[in-house]
Design an enzyme around this catalytic site. Structure first.
Site, PDB file in Angstrom:
ATOM      1  N   LYS A  22       0.849  -1.212   0.000  1.00 20.37           N
ATOM      2  CA  LYS A  22       0.000   0.000   0.000  1.00 20.37           C
ATOM      3  C   LYS A  22       0.876   1.251   0.000  1.00 20.37           C
ATOM      4  O   LYS A  22       0.618   2.210  -0.724  1.00 20.37           O
ATOM      5  CB  LYS A  22      -0.894   0.015   1.237  1.00 20.37           C
ATOM      6  CG  LYS A  22      -1.522   1.374   1.554  1.00 20.37           C
ATOM      7  CD  LYS A  22      -2.380   1.368   2.781  1.00 20.37           C
ATOM      8  CE  LYS A  22      -1.792   1.987   3.987  1.00 20.37           C
ATOM      9  NZ  LYS A  22      -1.492   3.401   3.989  1.00 20.37           N
ATOM     10  N   ASN A  23       1.954   1.241   0.823  1.00 18.84           N
ATOM     11  CA  ASN A  23       2.745   2.464   0.990  1.00 18.84           C
ATOM     12  C   ASN A  23       3.798   2.649  -0.097  1.00 18.84           C
ATOM     13  O   ASN A  23       4.667   3.508   0.020  1.00 18.84           O
ATOM     14  CB  ASN A  23       3.383   2.479   2.382  1.00 18.84           C
ATOM     15  CG  ASN A  23       2.316   2.622   3.446  1.00 18.84           C
ATOM     16  OD1 ASN A  23       1.177   2.980   3.137  1.00 18.84           O
ATOM     17  ND2 ASN A  23       2.655   2.306   4.668  1.00 18.84           N
ATOM     18  N   ARG A  96      -3.335  10.848   2.503  1.00 14.75           N
ATOM     19  CA  ARG A  96      -2.211  11.764   2.672  1.00 14.75           C
ATOM     20  C   ARG A  96      -1.427  11.904   1.360  1.00 14.75           C
ATOM     21  O   ARG A  96      -0.482  12.651   1.269  1.00 14.75           O
ATOM     22  CB  ARG A  96      -1.262  11.230   3.757  1.00 14.75           C
ATOM     23  CG  ARG A  96      -1.908  11.191   5.118  1.00 14.75           C
ATOM     24  CD  ARG A  96      -0.957  10.657   6.141  1.00 14.75           C
ATOM     25  NE  ARG A  96       0.298  11.398   6.167  1.00 14.75           N
ATOM     26  CZ  ARG A  96       0.437  12.613   6.678  1.00 14.75           C
ATOM     27  NH1 ARG A  96      -0.623  13.235   7.136  1.00 14.75           N
ATOM     28  NH2 ARG A  96       1.592  13.214   6.701  1.00 14.75           N
ATOM     29  N   CYS A 120      -4.631   8.731   9.595  1.00 15.67           N
ATOM     30  CA  CYS A 120      -5.194   8.036  10.762  1.00 15.67           C
ATOM     31  C   CYS A 120      -5.102   8.908  12.019  1.00 15.67           C
ATOM     32  O   CYS A 120      -4.483   9.953  12.014  1.00 15.67           O
ATOM     33  CB  CYS A 120      -4.379   6.769  10.986  1.00 15.67           C
ATOM     34  SG  CYS A 120      -4.446   5.666   9.587  1.00 15.67           S
ATOM     35  N   ARG A 125       0.242  14.137  12.399  1.00 21.36           N
ATOM     36  CA  ARG A 125       0.684  13.920  11.008  1.00 21.36           C
ATOM     37  C   ARG A 125       0.992  15.261  10.314  1.00 21.36           C
ATOM     38  O   ARG A 125       0.402  15.612   9.304  1.00 21.36           O
ATOM     39  CB  ARG A 125      -0.360  13.151  10.211  1.00 21.36           C
ATOM     40  CG  ARG A 125      -0.859  11.862  10.823  1.00 21.36           C
ATOM     41  CD  ARG A 125       0.181  10.765  10.928  1.00 21.36           C
ATOM     42  NE  ARG A 125       0.658  10.238   9.680  1.00 21.36           N
ATOM     43  CZ  ARG A 125       0.082   9.232   9.023  1.00 21.36           C
ATOM     44  NH1 ARG A 125      -1.029   8.703   9.488  1.00 21.36           N
ATOM     45  NH2 ARG A 125       0.592   8.769   7.909  1.00 21.36           N
ATOM     46  N   ASP A 310       4.392   0.177  12.005  1.00 21.52           N
ATOM     47  CA  ASP A 310       3.126  -0.438  11.569  1.00 21.52           C
ATOM     48  C   ASP A 310       3.041  -1.914  11.913  1.00 21.52           C
ATOM     49  O   ASP A 310       1.989  -2.530  11.775  1.00 21.52           O
ATOM     50  CB  ASP A 310       2.979  -0.286  10.053  1.00 21.52           C
ATOM     51  CG  ASP A 310       3.064   1.162   9.648  1.00 21.52           C
ATOM     52  OD1 ASP A 310       4.168   1.585   9.276  1.00 21.52           O
ATOM     53  OD2 ASP A 310       2.060   1.862   9.779  1.00 21.52           O
ATOM     54  N   VAL A 332       8.174   6.248  16.633  1.00 15.63           N
ATOM     55  CA  VAL A 332       7.923   6.919  15.354  1.00 15.63           C
ATOM     56  C   VAL A 332       6.710   7.848  15.433  1.00 15.63           C
ATOM     57  O   VAL A 332       6.738   8.990  14.969  1.00 15.63           O
ATOM     58  CB  VAL A 332       7.731   5.884  14.216  1.00 15.63           C
ATOM     59  CG1 VAL A 332       7.414   6.569  12.897  1.00 15.63           C
ATOM     60  CG2 VAL A 332       8.973   5.001  14.098  1.00 15.63           C
ATOM     61  N   ARG A 418      -8.928   0.212   3.586  1.00 14.10           N
ATOM     62  CA  ARG A 418      -7.949   1.126   2.984  1.00 14.10           C
ATOM     63  C   ARG A 418      -6.621   0.430   2.716  1.00 14.10           C
ATOM     64  O   ARG A 418      -5.925   0.743   1.772  1.00 14.10           O
ATOM     65  CB  ARG A 418      -7.695   2.302   3.940  1.00 14.10           C
ATOM     66  CG  ARG A 418      -8.596   3.488   3.726  1.00 14.10           C
ATOM     67  CD  ARG A 418      -8.067   4.683   4.478  1.00 14.10           C
ATOM     68  NE  ARG A 418      -6.672   4.950   4.124  1.00 14.10           N
ATOM     69  CZ  ARG A 418      -5.819   5.619   4.903  1.00 14.10           C
ATOM     70  NH1 ARG A 418      -6.213   6.053   6.069  1.00 14.10           N
ATOM     71  NH2 ARG A 418      -4.583   5.838   4.519  1.00 14.10           N
TER      72      ARG A 418
HETATM   73  C1  EPZ Z   1       4.401   6.604   6.007  1.00  9.45           C
HETATM   74  O1  EPZ Z   1       3.729   7.685   6.616  1.00  9.45           O
HETATM   75  C2  EPZ Z   1       3.385   5.475   5.947  1.00  9.45           C
HETATM   76  N1  EPZ Z   1       2.232   5.922   5.173  1.00  9.45           N
HETATM   77  C3  EPZ Z   1       2.958   5.095   7.360  1.00  9.45           C
HETATM   78  O2  EPZ Z   1       2.050   3.995   7.268  1.00  9.45           O
HETATM   79  C4  EPZ Z   1       4.193   4.647   8.128  1.00  9.45           C
HETATM   80  O3  EPZ Z   1       3.830   4.318   9.449  1.00  9.45           O
HETATM   81  C5  EPZ Z   1       5.210   5.793   8.142  1.00  9.45           C
HETATM   82  O4  EPZ Z   1       5.526   6.166   6.787  1.00  9.45           O
HETATM   83  C6  EPZ Z   1       6.494   5.410   8.857  1.00  9.45           C
HETATM   84  O5  EPZ Z   1       7.065   4.291   8.234  1.00  9.45           O
HETATM   85  C7  EPZ Z   1       2.322   5.971   3.826  1.00  9.45           C
HETATM   86  O6  EPZ Z   1       3.368   5.687   3.253  1.00  9.45           O
HETATM   87  C8  EPZ Z   1       1.091   6.406   3.090  1.00  9.45           C
HETATM   88  P1  EPZ Z   1       6.653   9.830   8.250  1.00  9.45           P
HETATM   89  P2  EPZ Z   1       4.412   9.156   6.630  1.00  9.45           P
HETATM   90  O7  EPZ Z   1       6.666  11.090   7.469  1.00  9.45           O
HETATM   91  O8  EPZ Z   1       5.257   9.320   5.422  1.00  9.45           O
HETATM   92  C9  EPZ Z   1       6.824  13.153  11.579  1.00  9.45           C
HETATM   93  C10 EPZ Z   1      -0.046   2.939   7.471  1.00  9.45           C
HETATM   94  O9  EPZ Z   1      -0.832   2.541   8.335  1.00  9.45           O
HETATM   95  N2  EPZ Z   1       6.715  14.137  10.486  1.00  9.45           N
HETATM   96  O10 EPZ Z   1       7.815   8.873   8.138  1.00  9.45           O
HETATM   97  O11 EPZ Z   1       3.356  10.152   6.895  1.00  9.45           O
HETATM   98  C11 EPZ Z   1       5.517  12.410  11.781  1.00  9.45           C
HETATM   99  O12 EPZ Z   1       4.656  13.158  12.600  1.00  9.45           O
HETATM  100  C12 EPZ Z   1       0.692   4.246   7.661  1.00  9.45           C
HETATM  101  O13 EPZ Z   1       0.194   2.335   6.381  1.00  9.45           O
HETATM  102  C13 EPZ Z   1       6.807  15.489  10.794  1.00  9.45           C
HETATM  103  O14 EPZ Z   1       6.988  15.869  11.961  1.00  9.45           O
HETATM  104  O15 EPZ Z   1       5.334   9.002   7.921  1.00  9.45           O
HETATM  105  C14 EPZ Z   1       5.970  11.134  12.455  1.00  9.45           C
HETATM  106  O16 EPZ Z   1       6.145  11.366  13.832  1.00  9.45           O
HETATM  107  C15 EPZ Z   1       0.570   4.742   9.086  1.00  9.45           C
HETATM  108  N3  EPZ Z   1       6.688  16.404   9.800  1.00  9.45           N
HETATM  109  C16 EPZ Z   1       7.341  10.881  11.830  1.00  9.45           C
HETATM  110  O17 EPZ Z   1       7.753  12.106  11.219  1.00  9.45           O
HETATM  111  C17 EPZ Z   1       6.502  16.027   8.488  1.00  9.45           C
HETATM  112  O18 EPZ Z   1       6.407  16.909   7.601  1.00  9.45           O
HETATM  113  C18 EPZ Z   1       7.312   9.800  10.771  1.00  9.45           C
HETATM  114  O19 EPZ Z   1       6.386  10.182   9.787  1.00  9.45           O
HETATM  115  C19 EPZ Z   1       6.407  14.650   8.197  1.00  9.45           C
HETATM  116  C20 EPZ Z   1       6.522  13.729   9.204  1.00  9.45           C
END
Ligand code: EPZ
Length: 437
Positions: A22-23, A96, A120, A125, A310, A332, A418
């Site tokens: 999915k991701n 997203r 979610c 986020r 995840d 995370v 989803r």
């Molecule tokens: C991706 O989300 C995945 N989603 C998530 O899967 C996954 O858990 C996550 O990566 C971590 O591996 C998709 O790919 C669609 P991040 P993403 O940016 O990219 C902070 C699922 O259930 N952050 O790595 O949004 C954020 O708050 C989902 O499949 C900022 O602060 O994750 C978090 O604490 C859940 N500012 C950390 O970084 C930003 O601009 C990691 O988020 C962006 C992120």
């Protein structure tokens, strides 16, 4: 809300197939917008995220044809044009992914409008890293009531960015923008998840020049023109791990066709430490309960190659059946233990803490986030009426209902659609006694 009636207490046994991640697939579809010729993505699962991204691309003039049976998506971006803002608004809150369209649309159209993002309930986020990156490339970001409008009056120029945290989305944002920016781009503290490495592979097939160094520095040399690609998506390692945890929680035996060891090494090590059995062959992995008591463990989630955030929700359900005290430190996301409330109502003994337990101090240690949990087991689970909080927590609730004695009613299962393809059919294939309410 859609509701599933679950008659628990039966081990899940049999075979299911996992298709594309999915991701990854949603990002590879966004990358197609950069191409001046058609692209084809294979092994695409029939999940809501793919439908949402297909609609978004169509809104921007991309011709998308998707055969959910064969899992093939053909995309022809020859006449990408600005979508009508009202149409895009309709997609606000549904995913997203729209934020990742910025780079490709700025390159193709010189502007992009991104509605408010969904996602979610696992943290706020934010997208601050994304907006900072776009501004570093020279884009102008205007926040509007209904979203953000981005323009690049003088085009996009290569830049140097260092991420405060190895964000998956922010790394993808940079990749999708840097490949056609003028000059060179460097990203420090990049995320290097397998899904990102495959996005790099897709972009390289399109004509991009990208390197990923061992110190997690990504370097990109902008090129003038990108063509379409043909690519087969890597399997969904989150779904594979979810079914592996379901096998432990229900004392079952599940063959996950399509699961790939290379993407799951850290998960498999933890699975073995908990006492789970697995057998790997070229077509998939067989996961099964050992028949002897499971062991409690100390676990810390982290970015790749650490234990994926995840993966922890489904595994926590299995840990309620392990003998002893398990510790899970979620580093995370700040708020990823909300789903444990329903497990506690079903008889689990889980306590969440603000402190960083069982590992290093993380970003959330000094703030007010309940991001560590202690699970005491084994505890029999009782059936309950449950409302799904988010995608991964929802699947965990399903596993708990399947492990519990009695009949549970799980509401809001469309959230699970989803990210888990045909999951009701898969549950039935594994012998679960479920029916749509
Ligand atoms: C991706 O989300 C995945 N989603 C998530 O899967 C996954 O858990 C996550 O990566 C971590 O591996 C998709 O790919 C669609 P991040 P993403 O940016 O990219 C902070 C699922 O259930 N952050 O790595 O949004 C954020 O708050 C989902 O499949 C900022 O602060 O994750 C978090 O604490 C859940 N500012 C950390 O970084 C930003 O601009 C990691 O988020 C962006 C992120």
């Amino acid at each position: 809300m859609a509701e599933l009636v679950v008659h628990g207490g039966t081990p899940l046994t049999g075979e299911i197939t996992v298709r594309g991640a999915k991701n990854f697939v949603s990002k590879a579809m966004v990358a197609a917008v950069l191409g001046h010729s058609p692209s084809q993505l294979r092994n695409v699962p029939q999940i809501k995220d793919v439908h949402v991204v297909s609609e978004l691309l169509r809104l921007h003039g991309v011709n998308v044809s998707w055969d959910p049976e064969t899992g093939v998506v053909d995309m022809d971006p020859s006449n990408v044009e600005t979508a009508h803002r009202a149409d895009i608004d309709a997609h606000a809150g549904s995913s997203r992914i729209p934020i990742l369209l910025c780079g490709p649309l700025l390159h193709r159209l010189g502007e992009a409008f991104i509605p408010d993002l969904g996602g979610c309930h696992i943290g706020d986020r934010p997208i601050d890293y994304h907006l900072t990156i776009l501004r570093e490339f020279g884009a102008k970001v205007d926040k509007l009531a209904s979203g953000i409008r981005i323009t690049a009056p003088r085009g996009l120029v290569g830049t140097q960015v260092s991420l405060p945290y190895p964000s998956v989305g922010a790394t993808e944002q940079l990749l999708l923008t840097a490949v056609q920016a003028r000059g060179k781009t460097e990203l420090r503290n990049a995320a290097i998840e397998p899904e990102i490495m495959d996005l790099v592979a897709v972009l390289q097939r399109m004509g991009a020049i990208i390197s990923v160094d061992t110190d997690r520095v990504i370097r990109v040399e902008g090129v003038d023109r990108l063509e379409g690609y043909t690519f087969t998506a890597l399997p969904d390692r989150i779904e594979a791990a979810s079914w592996a945890s379901a096998a432990l929680a229900t004392r079952g035996d599940i063959y996950v066709r399509g699961a790939r060891q290379a993407d799951m090494v850290t998960f498999l090590n933890i699975y073995r430490k908990v006492g789970g059995d697995f057998t790997i062959d070229d077509a998939g992995i067989r996961f099964r309960h050992p028949g002897t008591p499971l062991h409690a463990i100390a676990l810390e989630t982290d970015v790749h190659p650490g234990f994926m955030t995840d993966w922890q929700q489904p595994l926590v359900v299995a840990l309620t059946q392990a003998s002893g005290l398990s510790i899970v430190h979620e580093t995370v996301y700040e708020n990823r233990f909300g789903f444990t409330e329903a497990l506690t109502e079903m008889g689990a003994t889980i306590q969440v803490y603000r402190e960083c337990l069982g590992g290093l101090t993380c970003r959330f240690g000094q703030k007010n986030f309940f991001h560590s949990a202690i699970i005491s087991g084994p505890t029999p689970l009782r059936a309950a009426d449950i409302e799904v909080p988010d995608l991964r927590g929802g699947f965990s609730h399903l596993i708990a209902a399947l492990a519990a004695e009695g009949t549970s009613r799980v509401r809001g299962i469309e959230l699970i659609n989803r990210g888990y393809e045909s999951f009701t059919a898969k549950l039935e294939a594994l012998g679960a006694k479920v029916e749509q309410a």
